[in-house]
Write a protein that holds these residues in place. Structure first.
Motif, PDB file in Angstrom:
ATOM      1  N   GLU A 104      -3.623   1.011 -11.862  1.00 29.82           N
ATOM      2  CA  GLU A 104      -2.918   2.298 -11.840  1.00 29.82           C
ATOM      3  C   GLU A 104      -1.418   2.094 -11.897  1.00 29.82           C
ATOM      4  O   GLU A 104      -0.697   2.873 -12.535  1.00 29.82           O
ATOM      5  N   ILE A 135      -6.561   2.536  -4.235  1.00 31.67           N
ATOM      6  CA  ILE A 135      -5.391   2.288  -5.084  1.00 31.67           C
ATOM      7  C   ILE A 135      -5.543   0.898  -5.690  1.00 31.67           C
ATOM      8  O   ILE A 135      -5.561  -0.103  -4.971  1.00 31.67           O
ATOM      9  N   ARG A 136      -5.637   0.847  -7.019  1.00 36.24           N
ATOM     10  CA  ARG A 136      -5.770  -0.421  -7.731  1.00 36.24           C
ATOM     11  C   ARG A 136      -4.493  -0.736  -8.501  1.00 36.24           C
ATOM     12  O   ARG A 136      -3.766   0.169  -8.919  1.00 36.24           O
ATOM     13  N   ARG A 144       2.437   6.845  -6.736  1.00 39.00           N
ATOM     14  CA  ARG A 144       1.510   7.918  -7.123  1.00 39.00           C
ATOM     15  C   ARG A 144       2.093   9.281  -6.768  1.00 39.00           C
ATOM     16  O   ARG A 144       1.986  10.234  -7.546  1.00 39.00           O
ATOM     17  N   ALA A 188       2.753   1.621  -3.330  1.00 38.06           N
ATOM     18  CA  ALA A 188       1.843   2.065  -4.386  1.00 38.06           C
ATOM     19  C   ALA A 188       1.508   3.542  -4.241  1.00 38.06           C
ATOM     20  O   ALA A 188       1.481   4.292  -5.227  1.00 38.06           O
ATOM     21  N   LEU A 189       1.238   3.979  -3.014  1.00 39.01           N
ATOM     22  CA  LEU A 189       0.972   5.390  -2.787  1.00 39.01           C
ATOM     23  C   LEU A 189       2.207   6.218  -3.121  1.00 39.01           C
ATOM     24  O   LEU A 189       2.106   7.297  -3.720  1.00 39.01           O
ATOM     25  N   SER A 195       0.847  -1.195   0.000  1.00 44.47           N
ATOM     26  CA  SER A 195       0.000   0.000   0.000  1.00 44.47           C
ATOM     27  C   SER A 195       0.878   1.239   0.000  1.00 44.47           C
ATOM     28  O   SER A 195       0.632   2.200  -0.746  1.00 44.47           O
TER      29      SER A 195
END
Length: 449
Positions: A348, A344-345, A227, A223-224, A220
């Protein structure tokens, strides 16, 4: 977070901004964190659960910040038919400083941030080493995601390669506040806020487990961070984080596009989702995008022909709509009042890696064409033999539409919203009026009183 009730903590009066009228009406017993509140590991964990609950409020990742991105970034993809004046003002780019939604998002983001500070300042209470690491990692993840949303809406876009001295939001990292003193705090720069977000996420990655049920885990945070790096224009690090997630998280795309949405459980591609049940949580995307039969308001937000025209005939995403009783076209992404919010997928991450590789002229993990086609193939869209930056941006619009990316993609790629340039003052939220009235160190954003 599934089946976890929201916890009302004794900390509810400790925030820099308070619950209803935003004034600092603090009683003596609220002015310090009592020993009882932070006396046990269980209480620290309860504060953490409460912070997830705040972050999942409608005002934040319960749907509103995603909706803001589409309303603020819209020029020809959607219609606003709702009656809420504060949201209409975001849609028309005529926001005022006492806008209730702008006010409440600021308030609850700082509530969540303050609770993470309480947790981090009292980690010594937690005696189990693994629990202590996990709690620290989750708290830093939650602090980072709240600061990231704040700086993107209340500050100008980060511009890579320049001195980002434009004002962001105040950075507050301490829970030990003297309520008898001066509580005024100045805004930090956009550069400083991004640095803090990256620091928190980088440290969270080293603390979080690789699997953490419904809560934030190592991937998580990665992934963030992918972004964040993409928004910042740091393609090298965005590529590295996205590639790590794709290769090592164990997540896979759902077998069909439909299966990625309207679920009461996390899907195979969810890297972070806010949990919603009939007992707790809210999905405000469903509230404003869905018809009444699905628990929405009837379709305050409808989809325009220009958006549908992005899809070729074979692309199942081009049929991912239905019509309400007024004949308005609504997105099928939100048809479950108690569906989780898929923040969040994995899809992306493929698009981030594709864009970063294309920009850098590399093929780390896969070629840009392979990554874009991975997304398109699931949707039964034709494969692309060559991919351009414009192709990737259009694919982001197709795949991630109405999930909260529009204004942020426009800003980072220096696009426009109708006649407004990407850096227009009208595309930045004002500092809420109440905060300006109680904090004399705050400087208002240009164009607002």
């Amino acid at each position: 977070m599934k089946n976890i009730k929201y916890i009302i903590l004794a900390l509810s009066g400790f925030y820099l901004v308070t619950s209803c009228d935003r004034q600092l009406d603090v009683t003596p017993e609220q002015s310090i964190v009592t020993d009882k509140v932070i006396s046990t590991p269980e209480n620290i964990n309860n504060i953490l659960i409460g912070t997830y609950a705040i972050t999942g409020r409608a005002d934040l990742l319960g749907g509103d910040v995603q909706m803001y991105a589409d309303l603020l970034g819209n020029s020809n993809y959607l219609y606003w038919y709702g009656t809420y004046a504060s949201l209409r003002n975001i849609y028309t780019k005529s926001i005022v400083s006492d806008n209730a939604y702008v006010r409440d998002t600021w308030q609850y983001a700082y509530k969540a941030i303050y609770q993470t500070n309480v947790i981090l300042d009292n980690l010594n209470v937690v005696t189990d080493a693994d629990d202590k690491k996990r709690i620290e990692g989750e708290a830093k993840f939650l602090r980072a995601i709240n600061y990231f949303e704040l700086v993107r809406f209340y500050g100008k876009q980060y511009i890579a390669g320049t001195n980002n001295t434009q004002l962001g939001v105040p950075i507050i990292l301490d829970s030990k506040i003297d309520f008898s003193g001066d509580l005024s705090v100045a805004r930090n720069t956009v550069e400083e806020v991004y640095a803090q977000v990256i620091k928190d996420l980088t440290e969270a990655i080293t603390k979080l487990p690789s699997d953490n049920s419904y809560y934030a885990d190592e991937y998580s945070a990665k992934a963030l961070l992918a972004r964040v790096y993409l928004q910042k224009g740091d393609y090298v690090n965005a590529r590295a984080m996205a590639n790590d997630v794709i290769e090592n998280s164990g997540k896979i795309l759902t077998g069909t596009y439909d299966a990625a949405f309207n679920t009461g459980e996390n899907t195979s591609e969810d890297l972070f989702a806010m949990q919603v049940t009939s007992q707790s949580g809210i999905n405000d995307l469903n509230t404003f995008y869905a018809d009444e039969i699905y628990g929405g308001r009837g379709g305050d937000i409808a989809v325009r022909d220009e958006y549908v025209d992005l899809f070729e005939a074979s692309d199942v995403r081009g049929d991912f709509f239905y019509y309400n009783g007024y004949g308005d076209r609504l997105t099928t992404k939100f048809k479950n009042q108690f569906g989780n919010l898929h923040v969040i997928r994995l899809a992306e991450m493929y698009l981030i890696r594709a864009e970063a590789n294309l920009t850098l002229g590399t093929s780390v993990g896969a070629t840009p064409e392979d990554d874009v086609n991975e997304i398109r193939n699931r949707a039964h869209a034709s494969s692309l033999s060559v991919v351009t930056q414009a192709d990737i941006m259009e694919e982001r619009s197709r795949e991630l539409g109405f999930e909260g990316f529009l204004i942020h993609d426009i800003k980072r790629t220096k696009g426009s919203v109708g006649s407004l340039s990407w850096n227009s003052d009208k595309l930045v939220f004002p500092i809420p009026l109440r905060e300006m009235q109680v904090n004399n160190k705050l400087v208002q954003n240009p164009g607002y009183n």
